[in-house]
Design an enzyme around this catalytic site. Structure first.
Site, mmCIF file in Angstrom:
data_model
loop_
_atom_site.group_PDB
_atom_site.id
_atom_site.type_symbol
_atom_site.label_atom_id
_atom_site.label_comp_id
_atom_site.label_asym_id
_atom_site.label_seq_id
_atom_site.Cartn_x
_atom_site.Cartn_y
_atom_site.Cartn_z
ATOM 1 N N GLU A 1 8.444 -7.508 -1.574
ATOM 2 C CA GLU A 1 7.126 -7.701 -1.518
ATOM 3 C C GLU A 1 6.641 -8.156 -0.348
ATOM 4 O OE1 GLU A 1 3.253 -6.887 -3.825
ATOM 5 O OE2 GLU A 1 4.347 -5.713 -5.445
ATOM 6 N N GLU B 1 3.120 -8.287 -12.668
ATOM 7 C CA GLU B 1 1.830 -9.281 -12.880
ATOM 8 C C GLU B 1 1.665 -9.491 -14.152
ATOM 9 O OE1 GLU B 1 -0.524 -8.701 -10.108
ATOM 10 O OE2 GLU B 1 0.485 -8.940 -8.250
HETATM 11 C C1 XIL Z 1 -1.858 -3.783 -2.422
HETATM 12 C C2 XIL Z 1 -2.186 -2.883 -1.325
HETATM 13 O O1 XIL Z 1 -0.849 -3.066 -0.432
HETATM 14 C C3 XIL Z 1 -2.891 -2.338 -1.192
HETATM 15 O O2 XIL Z 1 -3.294 -1.033 -0.252
HETATM 16 C C4 XIL Z 1 -4.242 -2.561 -1.891
HETATM 17 O O3 XIL Z 1 -5.358 -1.785 -1.436
HETATM 18 C C5 XIL Z 1 -4.160 -3.220 -3.411
HETATM 19 O O4 XIL Z 1 -2.527 -3.387 -3.423
HETATM 20 N N1 XIL Z 1 1.066 -6.818 -5.701
HETATM 21 C C6 XIL Z 1 1.739 -5.756 -5.931
HETATM 22 C C7 XIL Z 1 1.138 -4.669 -4.628
HETATM 23 O O5 XIL Z 1 2.148 -5.679 -6.579
HETATM 24 O O6 XIL Z 1 0.798 -3.166 -5.380
HETATM 25 C C8 XIL Z 1 0.012 -4.653 -4.158
HETATM 26 O O7 XIL Z 1 -0.560 -3.840 -3.077
HETATM 27 C C9 XIL Z 1 0.104 -6.377 -3.056
HETATM 28 C C10 XIL Z 1 0.244 -7.445 -4.069
#
Ligand code: XIL
Length: 395
Positions: free
Chosen positions: A301, A177
């Site tokens: 994701e 990111e």
């Molecule tokens: C999220 C997790 O799923 C949650 O449990 C945590 O509280 C916050 O992070 N983008 C990403 C992930 O790269 O690491 C994130 O994961 C979701 C968005």
């Protein structure tokens, strides 16, 4: 789950083969042969029911699991997934909460589970502006550390973490990111605190190349990814393309781009909202742009929220597991079907597709303060396949 699904199959097959066929005295049914044929049928059915088996010729199918769900959802993981990401357990704050004190116990257990089930592993994430402790960027006086200090902290972290998981982690999200929605680099000047990057603040743009170089030195075999979200926004997909292109031109060891793909059942109708751009075509364009650089592409994701971006929902509008309208369930299935048809078309570019979760009873989209529950996965709160699962399997 495997047993629950198979019970009707076993009964139907057994009845058809043994129980219901009228006995013929001239050629009596051989019970051993009948049983063997039932067994074979079951094996085939099991294979057909598995998502990762179905996609074996396309790409790996992964899931993000956390320290609880790799146990509570073990059956689903073992049956349907051949890749795993730790959702939070390998992030900076989890593995190096205080300076130079590393903690690997939980991640090690999770990866042992993954390996004993022949799963690939995605390591997530080495350098990110979130879930990274303040000591990384600020000294005891609360002052921003110098560029050299932060780079030394980064190098020590990456050496240690990538070194520890060497040979176990196949793919690393090295930088996560780094780009904003308008295509600019994320800096420490962003308005919201949780949007600021002090990696950038202390080091400047060089932090990105440095992270990849340190990771490659620590494990030359691991494939290194740049990971980001909302790749369907034209300014973002272009900026990510430019960023990785420049890295490659400078000889930085980048091997792939990860598209997070947190999407919704339909794009927003509001041109001001980011998800207005959320078409399958725009995602396909991003995949093809990154692949044109010779990079591996992964969906890292994936989830499909039931809520439409930019719409305001009152508490009374929040869905519960029992109140999801059938029409919305179908809409979600259609979205998954359209997405996977596109992903299959681009299988030469894509090496893995990872869901951000396993089943609807455990999703980060239900973690927000509003208390709004979401149901974005292929399996429902009881771990049963949804319409979306069948849509993804139907080709
Ligand atoms: C999220 C997790 O799923 C949650 O449990 C945590 O509280 C916050 O992070 N983008 C990403 C992930 O790269 O690491 C994130 O994961 C979701 C968005």
């Amino acid at each position: 789950m495997r047993n629950k699904l198979l019970t009707p199959i076993i009964c139907a097959a057994a009845l058809a083969t043994i129980g219901c066929t009228p006995a013929n005295n001239d050629s009596p049914t051989n019970p051993t042969a009948a049983l063997a044929s039932v067994q074979q049928e079951i094996t085939q059915q099991t294979k057909q029911q598995s998502l990762s088996d179905k996609y074996a010729d396309y790409f790996l199918i992964g899931a993000a699991a956390d320290q609880g769900s790799y146990i509570t959802h073990a059956e689903l993981l073992k049956t349907h997934f051949n890749s795993m990401t730790t959702e939070n357990e390998m992030k900076f704050e989890s593995v190096e909460p205080t300076q130079n004190h590393f903690s690997y116990e939980i991640a090690d257990k999770m990866l042992a589970f993954a390996k004993s089930n022949d799963m690939a592993v995605r390591g997530h994430a080495l350098v990110w502006h979130r879930q990274t402790p303040d000591w990384v960027f600020f000294n005891d006086e609360g002052e921003l550390r110098s560029k050299d200090e932060v780079l030394a902290i980064m190098k020590n972290h990456i050496d240690n973490v990538v070194g520890h998981f060497k040979g176990t982690v196949d793919y690393w999200d090295v930088v996560n990111e780094a780009i904003m929605d308008d295509g600019s680099l994320r800096t420490d000047k962003e308005e919201a605190d949780n949007q600021k990057s002090y990696w950038y603040g202390a080091v400047g743009k060089d932090y990105i190349a440095a992270a990849f170089r340190y990771a490659h030195a620590a494990d030359p075999q691991a494939k290194l990814f740049y990971n980001d979200y909302y790749n369907y926004i034209p300014a973002r997909q272009q900026a990510i393309y430019q960023l990785v292109k420049e890295l490659l031109d400078d000889g930085v060891p980048v091997h792939g781009v990860g598209l997070q793909a947190h999407i919704n059942t339909i794009p927003s109708s509001n041109p001001e909202h980011q998800s207005y751009h959320q078409s399958i075509d725009n995602l396909e364009k991003a995949i093809q742009m990154y692949a044109s650089l010779g990079l591996e592409v992964q969906i890292t994701e994936l989830d499909v929220s039931l809520y439409i971006g930019g719409n305001k929902y009152q508490k009374s509008d929040f869905y519960t597991a029992d109140s999801i309208p059938a029409e919305l369930d179908q809409k979600q299935a259609q979205r998954y079907a359209d997405l996977f048809a596109m992903l299959r078309r681009n299988r030469d570019a894509i090496s893995s597709v990872t869901f951000w979760g396993i089943a609807d009873d455990d999703t980060w989209l239900s973690e927000f303060d509003s208390g709004r529950a979401d149901f974005p996965m292929l399996f429902d709160v009881n771990h049963q396949p949804k319409s979306a699962f069948h849509a993804v399997m139907d080709f």
